[in-house]
Design a protein around this motif. Structure first.
Motif, mmCIF file in Angstrom:
data_model
loop_
_atom_site.group_PDB
_atom_site.id
_atom_site.type_symbol
_atom_site.label_atom_id
_atom_site.label_comp_id
_atom_site.label_asym_id
_atom_site.label_seq_id
_atom_site.Cartn_x
_atom_site.Cartn_y
_atom_site.Cartn_z
ATOM 1 N N LEU A 52 -12.923 -6.574 3.757
ATOM 2 C CA LEU A 52 -11.856 -7.165 2.947
ATOM 3 C C LEU A 52 -11.472 -8.550 3.465
ATOM 4 C CD1 LEU A 52 -9.540 -4.071 2.378
ATOM 5 C CD2 LEU A 52 -11.036 -5.164 0.707
ATOM 6 N N ARG A 53 -11.505 -8.719 4.791
ATOM 7 C CA ARG A 53 -11.136 -10.009 5.377
ATOM 8 C C ARG A 53 -12.251 -11.042 5.219
ATOM 9 N NH1 ARG A 53 -9.074 -14.076 5.801
ATOM 10 N NH2 ARG A 53 -8.429 -15.181 7.696
ATOM 11 N N THR A 54 -13.468 -10.670 5.602
ATOM 12 C CA THR A 54 -14.563 -11.622 5.686
ATOM 13 C C THR A 54 -15.223 -11.888 4.345
ATOM 14 O OG1 THR A 54 -14.989 -10.834 7.929
ATOM 15 C CG2 THR A 54 -16.701 -12.153 6.902
ATOM 16 N N VAL A 55 -15.415 -10.842 3.559
ATOM 17 C CA VAL A 55 -16.135 -10.986 2.299
ATOM 18 C C VAL A 55 -15.185 -11.271 1.133
ATOM 19 C CG1 VAL A 55 -17.758 -9.886 0.703
ATOM 20 C CG2 VAL A 55 -17.938 -9.453 3.160
ATOM 21 N N ALA A 56 -14.111 -10.474 1.049
ATOM 22 C CA ALA A 56 -13.186 -10.639 -0.069
ATOM 23 C C ALA A 56 -12.153 -11.735 0.174
ATOM 24 C CB ALA A 56 -12.474 -9.314 -0.359
ATOM 25 N N GLY A 57 -11.959 -12.143 1.445
ATOM 26 C CA GLY A 57 -11.044 -13.236 1.732
ATOM 27 C C GLY A 57 -9.578 -12.865 1.749
ATOM 28 N N LEU A 58 -9.254 -11.550 1.819
ATOM 29 C CA LEU A 58 -7.853 -11.151 1.891
ATOM 30 C C LEU A 58 -7.274 -11.526 3.246
ATOM 31 C CD1 LEU A 58 -8.859 -9.442 -0.549
ATOM 32 C CD2 LEU A 58 -7.275 -7.653 0.192
ATOM 33 N N THR A 59 -5.983 -11.788 3.275
ATOM 34 C CA THR A 59 -5.318 -12.095 4.531
ATOM 35 C C THR A 59 -5.043 -10.797 5.288
ATOM 36 O OG1 THR A 59 -3.077 -11.901 3.642
ATOM 37 C CG2 THR A 59 -4.185 -14.055 3.436
#
Length: 288
Positions: A52-59
């Motif tokens: 979620l952090r690295t691929v989707a860019g969520l904080t």
């Protein structure tokens, strides 16, 4: 082409590796990131958070809210996952052919099914001004039926190796197969959540199961389950959907004063302006 941000994250996060002779040509960096983040050496919680952090860019804050943990705890989880990738020498690559079936079939196909089902109703999720439209109120003629048919084919190929994502996709499919909200098989959805709660226990799963039970057995039954969840998990202080769901069930039961109080709680915790507008409308309707 992958974004500059994705390329920068890949360079900063992973150690350089030698070219893989079994590589499948010019595979997109995003796919390499997904397989690296979902490496079996990582715990499932770490895989989800890192993807979620690295691929989707969520904080980290957004991921923390979604997974019902504090932001500091999420920061530590992400640091731990990146350190594990570095110290274990996990390669930044798509798996070679002999490893592909176990890595692809068990995770990527089920995740693809889930993502396709979520995408299938994108056009109906918001109205003309960008306000949230709940699943119950969505115009189902706007759903992408071709995507739904494709997903059902994928799900049949996964049984009985469904796993977490396969079960989530099956739950979504139950919603999307219904011609209208009233025809949704919520009893079946509750059964699927029972299984999911065994392999992936979390407050989110328990809350979702309570909603399915409420829709199949009545709001009173669902409300009792949710109240028990609040007592055992203590999640209402930071998860806005819990008071929002309680408010909806109380409104359906005619307990409008209590519903107003819960809508006000949810409104204060809602993370986006669109969700605040939706809850504000519900609050105004309940006050009338």
């Amino acid at each position: 082409m992958p974004s500059r941000a994705l390329r920068r994250v890949a360079v900063e996060t992973y150690e350089p590796v030698e070219p893989d002779p079994d590589a499948h040509g010019d595979i997109d960096d995003r796919l390499r990131l997904i397989f690296t983040c979902c490496h079996p050496a990582l715990s499932m919680d770490d895989r989800v958070a890192l993807t979620l952090r690295t691929v989707a860019g969520l904080t980290p804050a957004q991921i923390a809210r979604a997974l019902l943990v504090t932001e500091p705890a999420m920061d530590k989880r992400l640091v731990r996952a990146r350190a594990k990738i570095k110290h274990a020498g996990i390669p930044y690559r798509v798996p070679p052919p002999h490893l592909m079936p176990e890595r692809r079939d068990g995770v990527v196909l089920a995740l693809l099914a889930l993502m396709l089902l979520q995408h299938a109703r994108t056009a109906a999720r918001t109205d003309a001004v960008g306000d949230v439209v709940t699943l119950e109120e969505q115009d189902r003629s706007l759903w992408d039926r071709d995507a739904i048919i494709e997903v059902l084919t994928i799900l049949r190929s996964l049984v009985p190796r469904a796993g977490r994502y396969g079960l989530q996709a099956s739950i979504a499919a139950c919603h999307l197969e219904a011609s209208d909200a009233a025809r949704t098989n919520f009893a079946r959805i509750a059964e699927l959540y029972d299984v999911l709660a065994v392999i992936d226990p979390s407050p989110v799963v328990e809350l979702s199961r309570a909603v399915a039970v409420a829709m199949s057995q009545g709001p009173e039954v669902g409300l009792r389950l949710i109240d028990a969840l609040v007592t055992s998990r203590g999640i209402d202080d930071y998860y806005y959907l819990l008071p929002a769901i309680r408010a909806d069930l109380l409104r359906r039961m005619g307990r409008r004063i209590e519903a107003v109080i819960e809508y006000e709680k949810a409104l204060q915790l809602a993370p986006s302006e669109a969700e605040k507008r939706y809850l504000g409308k519900r609050l105004a309707e309940t006050r009338r």
